[in-house]
Design a protein around this motif. Structure first.
Motif, PDB file in Angstrom:
ATOM      1  N   ILE A 236     -65.302   1.178 -32.141  1.00 49.41           N
ATOM      2  CA  ILE A 236     -65.012   0.497 -33.399  1.00 49.41           C
ATOM      3  C   ILE A 236     -64.815   1.556 -34.476  1.00 49.41           C
ATOM      4  CG2 ILE A 236     -65.865  -1.115 -35.147  1.00 49.41           C
ATOM      5  CD1 ILE A 236     -67.568  -2.424 -32.949  1.00 49.41           C
ATOM      6  N   HIS A 237     -63.606   1.636 -35.026  1.00 51.09           N
ATOM      7  CA  HIS A 237     -63.314   2.589 -36.092  1.00 51.09           C
ATOM      8  C   HIS A 237     -63.442   1.865 -37.435  1.00 51.09           C
ATOM      9  CE1 HIS A 237     -60.789   4.923 -32.954  1.00 51.09           C
ATOM     10  NE2 HIS A 237     -62.002   5.427 -33.029  1.00 51.09           N
ATOM     11  N   ALA A 238     -64.646   1.896 -37.982  1.00 48.99           N
ATOM     12  CA  ALA A 238     -64.922   1.162 -39.217  1.00 48.99           C
ATOM     13  C   ALA A 238     -66.225   1.669 -39.808  1.00 48.99           C
ATOM     14  CB  ALA A 238     -65.010  -0.336 -38.931  1.00 48.99           C
ATOM     15  N   SER A 239     -66.579   1.131 -40.972  1.00 45.89           N
ATOM     16  CA  SER A 239     -67.851   1.445 -41.619  1.00 45.89           C
ATOM     17  C   SER A 239     -69.018   1.006 -40.736  1.00 45.89           C
ATOM     18  CB  SER A 239     -67.928   0.728 -42.968  1.00 45.89           C
ATOM     19  OG  SER A 239     -69.256   0.585 -43.402  1.00 45.89           O
ATOM     20  N   ILE A 240     -70.025   1.862 -40.620  1.00 44.44           N
ATOM     21  CA  ILE A 240     -71.201   1.524 -39.828  1.00 44.44           C
ATOM     22  C   ILE A 240     -71.941   0.344 -40.443  1.00 44.44           C
ATOM     23  CG2 ILE A 240     -73.469   2.338 -39.061  1.00 44.44           C
ATOM     24  CD1 ILE A 240     -72.193   5.179 -38.967  1.00 44.44           C
ATOM     25  N   GLY A 241     -72.202   0.416 -41.747  1.00 44.68           N
ATOM     26  CA  GLY A 241     -72.954  -0.637 -42.421  1.00 44.68           C
ATOM     27  C   GLY A 241     -72.279  -1.991 -42.313  1.00 44.68           C
ATOM     28  N   GLU A 242     -70.978  -2.034 -42.576  1.00 46.60           N
ATOM     29  CA  GLU A 242     -70.246  -3.299 -42.516  1.00 46.60           C
ATOM     30  C   GLU A 242     -70.205  -3.845 -41.085  1.00 46.60           C
ATOM     31  OE1 GLU A 242     -66.426  -2.673 -44.186  1.00 46.60           O
ATOM     32  OE2 GLU A 242     -67.184  -2.155 -46.187  1.00 46.60           O
ATOM     33  N   THR A 243     -69.996  -2.949 -40.129  1.00 48.49           N
ATOM     34  CA  THR A 243     -69.945  -3.366 -38.723  1.00 48.49           C
ATOM     35  C   THR A 243     -71.269  -3.972 -38.280  1.00 48.49           C
ATOM     36  OG1 THR A 243     -68.293  -1.685 -38.179  1.00 48.49           O
ATOM     37  CG2 THR A 243     -69.591  -2.569 -36.359  1.00 48.49           C
ATOM     38  N   LEU A 244     -72.370  -3.311 -38.628  1.00 46.36           N
ATOM     39  CA  LEU A 244     -73.673  -3.788 -38.181  1.00 46.36           C
ATOM     40  C   LEU A 244     -74.125  -5.015 -38.962  1.00 46.36           C
ATOM     41  CD1 LEU A 244     -75.538  -0.445 -37.438  1.00 46.36           C
ATOM     42  CD2 LEU A 244     -74.316  -1.954 -35.875  1.00 46.36           C
ATOM     43  N   GLU A 245     -73.675  -5.149 -40.195  1.00 46.50           N
ATOM     44  CA  GLU A 245     -73.969  -6.367 -40.944  1.00 46.50           C
ATOM     45  C   GLU A 245     -73.308  -7.574 -40.272  1.00 46.50           C
ATOM     46  OE1 GLU A 245     -75.600  -8.834 -43.818  1.00 46.50           O
ATOM     47  OE2 GLU A 245     -76.025  -6.721 -43.386  1.00 46.50           O
TER      48      GLU A 245
END
Length: 255
Positions: A236-245
């Motif tokens: 997943i190429h994305a923000s860690i925080g947004e992805t885990l939220e």
């Protein structure tokens, strides 16, 4: 919600033992800049990697501390807080999962978030120790002294006086906890790698080693592609925080 998030949520829900590898990308979301974001010569014809090396500390401990404090002033400020990524890992523990975090970061944010099994592979900015008598000092003392020296009292009443060494892994030092990874990897059902370019040896060997240990799921969350993306079952190429939220929401919906 997209399919990768559903897949990640499902694997996390099913896994009881997890290994996690984190790099600078998780800390940048707390406002801490990536050390490697500035390259080339830094000051007085010295590179940052030369200045914060074991050899430079041993040759010029007074100059070392001047440069060290300039380079790590953001991490030394104590103003930064754990973000959604750090807190998500703690929540997995709270839910009863066994979570082992191997981090390349020295900022202590995983511990600040409440995670219990944290292995600081590059040491910690929080303390410094005397090379002679091994007395350990906290960040408050490191802040207070331009060149922190050991104040321990020796036999006869004199003070030690040695210049302290920060408890971070300097260039030329061995990365810590590599021997701990193998037995934990054997027991883990999932490897979650977050916020690292996987360029630095020997840490970049962890995904390869994990891949050789049987049918275990491997997930990478990183803003940019890495040369090792192909090793992972899910990227997943994305923000860690947004992805885990989003992952948290998905796990709650299907609890």
């Amino acid at each position: 919600m997209n399919q990768p998030i559903y897949q990640l949520a499902d694997w996390l829900h099913k896994a009881n033992v997890l290994s996690v590898l984190t790099g600078a990308g998780i800390s940048t979301e707390s406002g801490i800049p990536d050390f490697r974001s500035s390259e080339g010569l830094w000051t007085e014809n010295l590179s940052r990697t030369e200045v914060i090396s074991r050899s430079y500390f041993e040759r010029n401990p007074k100059s070392f501390w001047k440069y060290f404090k300039e380079i790590f002033q953001t991490k030394l400020s104590l103003n930064h807080q754990p973000n959604k990524g750090h807190l998500f890992l703690r929540e997995l523990e709270d839910a009863g999962k066994e979570v082992h975090i191997f981090t390349q970061n020295v900022d202590g944010l995983h511990q600040k978030a409440g995670s219990r099994a944290v292995f600081d592979m590059h040491g910690s900015i929080q303390t410094a120790a005397c090379p002679k008598c091994k007395t350990v000092y906290g960040l408050e003392y490191i802040h207070a002294e331009e060149i922190p020296r050991c104040t321990a009292e020796l036999a006869g009443g004199s003070r030690c006086g040695f210049i302290l060494k920060p408890d971070v892994v300097l260039f030329g030092d061995a990365v810590r906890h590599m021997e701990t990874i193998c037995p934990i990897a054997e027991r883990s059902e999932l490897l979650l790698v977050m916020g690292t370019s996987l360029e630095v040896y020997p840490v970049n060997q962890i995904p390869n080693d994990f891949r050789l240990r049987g049918n275990k799921k491997m997930v990478l969350i990183n803003r940019e592609p890495t040369r090792l993306d192909h090793l992972f079952d899910l990227v997943i190429h994305a923000s860690i925080g947004e992805t885990l939220e989003q992952t948290r929401e998905c796990m709650r919906e299907h609890a």
